[in-house]
Design a protein around this motif. Structure first.
Motif, PDB file in Angstrom:
ATOM      1  N   LEU A   1     116.047  -3.655   8.698  1.00  0.00           N
ATOM      2  CA  LEU A   1     114.756  -3.779   8.017  1.00  0.00           C
ATOM      3  C   LEU A   1     114.598  -5.196   7.483  1.00  0.00           C
ATOM      4  CD1 LEU A   1     112.143  -2.576   6.855  1.00  0.00           C
ATOM      5  CD2 LEU A   1     113.478  -1.852   4.854  1.00  0.00           C
ATOM      6  N   SER A   2     113.526  -5.842   7.931  1.00  0.00           N
ATOM      7  CA  SER A   2     113.235  -7.200   7.489  1.00  0.00           C
ATOM      8  C   SER A   2     111.976  -7.201   6.638  1.00  0.00           C
ATOM      9  CB  SER A   2     113.058  -8.132   8.692  1.00  0.00           C
ATOM     10  OG  SER A   2     112.702  -9.433   8.255  1.00  0.00           O
ATOM     11  N   LEU A   3     112.141  -7.553   5.335  1.00  0.00           N
ATOM     12  CA  LEU A   3     111.017  -7.602   4.401  1.00  0.00           C
ATOM     13  C   LEU A   3     110.975  -8.944   3.670  1.00  0.00           C
ATOM     14  CD1 LEU A   3     111.229  -4.005   2.896  1.00  0.00           C
ATOM     15  CD2 LEU A   3     109.257  -4.957   4.092  1.00  0.00           C
ATOM     16  N   GLY A   4     111.582  -9.953   4.252  1.00  0.00           N
ATOM     17  CA  GLY A   4     111.587 -11.258   3.624  1.00  0.00           C
ATOM     18  C   GLY A   4     110.189 -11.857   3.543  1.00  0.00           C
ATOM     19  N   ASN A   5     110.019 -12.815   2.589  1.00  0.00           N
ATOM     20  CA  ASN A   5     108.741 -13.514   2.423  1.00  0.00           C
ATOM     21  C   ASN A   5     107.572 -12.555   2.195  1.00  0.00           C
ATOM     22  OD1 ASN A   5     110.176 -15.864   2.839  1.00  0.00           O
ATOM     23  ND2 ASN A   5     108.635 -16.755   4.198  1.00  0.00           N
ATOM     24  N   ASN A   6     107.742 -11.626   1.261  1.00  0.00           N
ATOM     25  CA  ASN A   6     106.659 -10.753   0.840  1.00  0.00           C
ATOM     26  C   ASN A   6     106.471 -10.906  -0.670  1.00  0.00           C
ATOM     27  OD1 ASN A   6     105.391  -8.777   2.974  1.00  0.00           O
ATOM     28  ND2 ASN A   6     107.531  -9.034   3.585  1.00  0.00           N
ATOM     29  N   ASN A   7     105.852  -9.935  -1.301  1.00  0.00           N
ATOM     30  CA  ASN A   7     105.559 -10.023  -2.732  1.00  0.00           C
ATOM     31  C   ASN A   7     106.336  -8.992  -3.549  1.00  0.00           C
ATOM     32  OD1 ASN A   7     103.670 -12.061  -2.177  1.00  0.00           O
ATOM     33  ND2 ASN A   7     102.032 -10.550  -1.834  1.00  0.00           N
ATOM     34  N   LEU A   8     107.523  -8.642  -3.113  1.00  0.00           N
ATOM     35  CA  LEU A   8     108.335  -7.647  -3.804  1.00  0.00           C
ATOM     36  C   LEU A   8     108.893  -8.233  -5.096  1.00  0.00           C
ATOM     37  CD1 LEU A   8     110.296  -6.271  -0.712  1.00  0.00           C
ATOM     38  CD2 LEU A   8     108.312  -5.234  -1.833  1.00  0.00           C
ATOM     39  N   THR A   9     108.690  -7.499  -6.187  1.00  0.00           N
ATOM     40  CA  THR A   9     109.119  -8.001  -7.507  1.00  0.00           C
ATOM     41  C   THR A   9     110.115  -7.096  -8.216  1.00  0.00           C
ATOM     42  OG1 THR A   9     107.239  -6.895  -8.585  1.00  0.00           O
ATOM     43  CG2 THR A   9     106.910  -9.177  -7.852  1.00  0.00           C
TER      44      THR A   9
ATOM     45  N   PHE B   1     117.933   5.925   3.398  1.00  0.00           N
ATOM     46  CA  PHE B   1     118.152   5.542   4.793  1.00  0.00           C
ATOM     47  C   PHE B   1     119.644   5.314   5.015  1.00  0.00           C
ATOM     48  CE2 PHE B   1     113.920   4.113   3.493  1.00  0.00           C
ATOM     49  CZ  PHE B   1     113.156   4.894   4.344  1.00  0.00           C
ATOM     50  N   LYS B   2     120.342   6.373   5.364  1.00  0.00           N
ATOM     51  CA  LYS B   2     121.801   6.358   5.429  1.00  0.00           C
ATOM     52  C   LYS B   2     122.330   5.479   6.555  1.00  0.00           C
ATOM     53  CE  LYS B   2     121.847   9.268   2.052  1.00  0.00           C
ATOM     54  NZ  LYS B   2     122.135   8.758   0.682  1.00  0.00           N
ATOM     55  N   GLN B   3     121.509   5.173   7.567  1.00  0.00           N
ATOM     56  CA  GLN B   3     121.970   4.352   8.675  1.00  0.00           C
ATOM     57  C   GLN B   3     121.579   2.880   8.533  1.00  0.00           C
ATOM     58  OE1 GLN B   3     121.636   6.003  12.676  1.00  0.00           O
ATOM     59  NE2 GLN B   3     120.898   7.938  11.824  1.00  0.00           N
ATOM     60  N   LEU B   4     120.900   2.540   7.435  1.00  0.00           N
ATOM     61  CA  LEU B   4     120.473   1.160   7.229  1.00  0.00           C
ATOM     62  C   LEU B   4     121.686   0.262   7.012  1.00  0.00           C
ATOM     63  CD1 LEU B   4     118.011  -0.725   6.924  1.00  0.00           C
ATOM     64  CD2 LEU B   4     118.104  -0.274   4.465  1.00  0.00           C
ATOM     65  N   ARG B   5     121.854  -0.734   7.884  1.00  0.00           N
ATOM     66  CA  ARG B   5     123.006  -1.634   7.802  1.00  0.00           C
ATOM     67  C   ARG B   5     122.600  -3.084   7.521  1.00  0.00           C
ATOM     68  NH1 ARG B   5     124.583   2.602   7.367  1.00  0.00           N
ATOM     69  NH2 ARG B   5     126.155   3.747   8.534  1.00  0.00           N
ATOM     70  N   THR B   6     121.393  -3.478   7.920  1.00  0.00           N
ATOM     71  CA  THR B   6     120.965  -4.865   7.769  1.00  0.00           C
ATOM     72  C   THR B   6     119.631  -4.910   7.042  1.00  0.00           C
ATOM     73  OG1 THR B   6     122.085  -5.485   9.825  1.00  0.00           O
ATOM     74  CG2 THR B   6     120.399  -6.992   8.995  1.00  0.00           C
ATOM     75  N   LEU B   7     119.578  -5.704   5.966  1.00  0.00           N
ATOM     76  CA  LEU B   7     118.368  -5.805   5.155  1.00  0.00           C
ATOM     77  C   LEU B   7     118.098  -7.268   4.821  1.00  0.00           C
ATOM     78  CD1 LEU B   7     116.131  -4.442   3.425  1.00  0.00           C
ATOM     79  CD2 LEU B   7     117.793  -4.345   1.546  1.00  0.00           C
ATOM     80  N   SER B   8     116.841  -7.682   5.017  1.00  0.00           N
ATOM     81  CA  SER B   8     116.448  -9.050   4.699  1.00  0.00           C
ATOM     82  C   SER B   8     115.344  -9.019   3.652  1.00  0.00           C
ATOM     83  CB  SER B   8     115.947  -9.763   5.965  1.00  0.00           C
ATOM     84  OG  SER B   8     115.391 -11.023   5.641  1.00  0.00           O
ATOM     85  N   LEU B   9     115.587  -9.689   2.518  1.00  0.00           N
ATOM     86  CA  LEU B   9     114.624  -9.714   1.415  1.00  0.00           C
ATOM     87  C   LEU B   9     114.395 -11.122   0.869  1.00  0.00           C
ATOM     88  CD1 LEU B   9     115.965  -6.604  -0.524  1.00  0.00           C
ATOM     89  CD2 LEU B   9     113.790  -6.724   0.682  1.00  0.00           C
ATOM     90  N   ALA B  10     115.036 -12.110   1.446  1.00  0.00           N
ATOM     91  CA  ALA B  10     114.910 -13.477   0.950  1.00  0.00           C
ATOM     92  C   ALA B  10     113.449 -13.927   0.990  1.00  0.00           C
ATOM     93  CB  ALA B  10     115.766 -14.423   1.790  1.00  0.00           C
TER      94      ALA B  10
END
Length: 522
Positions: A136-144, A155-164
């Motif tokens: 899941l890639s969510l980088g460069n958004n407005n998450l605070t 999401f038990k199978q989630l292994r890679t997450l991008s939030l930068a």
């Protein structure tokens, strides 16, 4: 998005855009030319790129039944929609768009890789069905909110997450918070979460994680209980006795019965009601238990029927396979001789024998199939008789028990009417002023009003009983009719398929012989 895209005219996903995209991404040179001449069938396309098209709205993708990879990055999309038919999608790129809300993904249950990088998203939500999500890639958004990321624990199978690139990534506790709350995550912002970070995170957020885990376990147990209740209800529905293992029928009689509810508060009626209620529940419980046992018998009968059918078909096919094997062994030498001999008279004789053998095989296989049809017809007739007997016995017993419920209602009606008439005299004399409510007083104005109120309540109760019985009878008869029709239809289709299989095989043998004859003549 850049101002360049904002100033361009938005594009619509139409057939021309889709056709051009598929052609560009399809086979090249001669293969591509042939594919273009033969036409493009969207339903066979597995991968589609629609990037840098200045698309505003996702639309017209319903034809892509087999799509597993969809690229819609670098457009001006504002809303996730139009993806409900892409149920085989595994990879989806919606990066570099103008999306503000995560939505429209419910049908994508096979999705493993989702990129929403560089959008305008402020909340992680609406992804509950994406149980296979791994990247899941969510980088460069407005998450605070770091707390909002707890949502990703499901999401038990989630292994890679991008939030930068989100405001929350500037928080000093960002990495530790995620490492603690997402224990299955391996990579954050393309860097491995090592054991040192996990240990520090666990120590820092131990109490928080314990509370969350406790709540999750409670929620899981609750969900499992609900699922178990639903399975039980589905089983009861399959037996056509749902909601008969309790007070549901009795309570439903009074659900729409305002007068009956008022009359139940009369002096001396409470004991009458309790007796009626307990006896009604007891009879309903008898119906329920009988219905569940009969359902088991129907299931056992269906299993035995299927076993008999499969055994008959299996034995018949084994006999057919044996005859085919006999022909193969008998004529393998003939085919070899035909391919080597130069004597035309000998060839003609052997060919005539082989043609005769093929025709005999056809007759044998068709005879076997006719025998099987007769056999299955008897099995089906026997099954139909058994089903009919079970249904008749079931309905007779249930209708008899429902008649007992009616008798209870009739008895209750007579007693209630008797109590009401006796009470009317006291009300009219003013002897009950302190013991009845204003609602009841409106009923006890005269004898006709009292009788009408009691009778109306009685009619409602009888209607509820009749409707429940009719529902049960209708469903049972419909099941029996549909079952037999399906069994007969399946047998007809099996017979047609078998005939086609036989004739196709015989045609193959004849074509093989024709090709051999043609070769010999050449």
């Amino acid at each position: 998005m850049s101002s360049l895209y904002d100033t361009m005219e938005p594009n619509v996903i139409d057939d021309d855009m889709l056709r051009n995209a598929v052609e560009e991404q399809g086979p090249k040179e001669e293969a591509g030319r042939i594919a273009k001449l033969e036409g493009i069938d969207f339903k066979h396309v597995s991968s589609l790129r629609l990037d840098f098209k200045n698309i505003l709205k996702i639309d017209n993708l319903w034809q892509f039944h087999s799509l597993t990879k969809l690229q819609l990055d670098n457009n001006i999309i504002e809303k996730i929609s139009g993806l409900d038919t892409l149920v085989h999608l595994v990879w989806l790129d919606l990066s570099f768009n103008n999306i503000e809300v995560i939505e429209g993904l419910k049908a994508l249950t096979k999705l493993e890789d989702l990129s929403l990088y560089n959008n305008r998203i402020s909340v992680v939500e609406n992804m509950d069905t994406l149980s296979n999500l791994q990247v899941l890639s969510l980088g460069n958004n407005n998450l605070t909110s770091l707390e909002n990321l707890i949502y990703l624990r499901k999401f038990k199978q989630l292994r890679t997450l991008s939030l930068a690139g989100n405001p929350l990534s500037e928080d000093d506790q960002y990495k530790l918070f995620i490492a603690a709350h997402l224990p299955n995550l391996a990579y954050l912002d393309f860097r491995l979460l090592n054991e040192n970070i996990r240990e520090m995170a666990t120590m820092k957020y131990q109490y928080s994680i314990d509370d969350i885990t406790h709540n999750e376990n409670q929620e899981k147990r609750k969900q499992e209980e609900e699922e178990q209740k639903q399975r039980e209800l589905d089983l009861h529905k399959a037996a056509y006795v749902e909601n008969l293992n309790g007070p549901f029928l009795f309570e439903s009689m009074y659900a729409d019965d305002a007068d009956g509810t008022k009359l139940s508060g009369l002096p001396g009626v409470a004991e009458l009601m309790d007796s009626y209620r307990s006896k009604c529940i007891e009879i309903c419980q008898n119906i329920f238990e009988y219905g569940m046992k009969q359902h088991e018998k129907r299931e056992a009968e269906a299993f035995e029927f299927n076993e008999c059918m499969q055994e008959a078909i299996r034995e018949n096919q084994e006999q057919g396979a044996k005859k085919i094997q006999e022909l193969t062994e008998k004529n393998s030498e003939i085919l070899n001789e035909l391919s080597q001999s130069g004597n035309q008279d000998f060839l003609d004789l052997k060919i005539s024998q082989y043609i005769d053998d093929i025709n005999k095989l056809l007759d044998s296989l068709m005879t076997l199939e006719l025998q099987l049809v007769d056999q299955t017809e008897e099995i089906i007739k026997e099954y139909e008789r058994n089903v009919s007997d079970m249904v008749s016995a079931f309905l007779e017993t249930v209708q008899g028990l429902m008649a007992q419920v009616r008798d209870l209602e009739n008895h209750h009606h007579e007693k209630l009417l008797e109590i009401s008439i006796n009470l009317l005299e006291k009300v009219l004399k003013g002897e009950m002023d302190d013991e009845i409510t204003d609602d009841i007083r409106m009923i006890f104005v005269d004898k006709d009003t009292v009788i009408n109120a009691v009778s109306a309540s009685h009619d409602i109760h009888l209607l509820k009983i009749d409707n429940r019985e009719d529902e049960l009878v209708t469903k049972m008869n419909t099941w029996a009719n549909n079952l037999i029709q399906k069994v007969q239809k399946d047998e007809i289709q099996r017979n047609r398929n078998r005939i086609l299989e036989i004739t196709t095989y015989i045609d193959h043998l004849r074509d093989e012989l024709d090709n051999l004859e043609l070769h010999e003549q050449m």
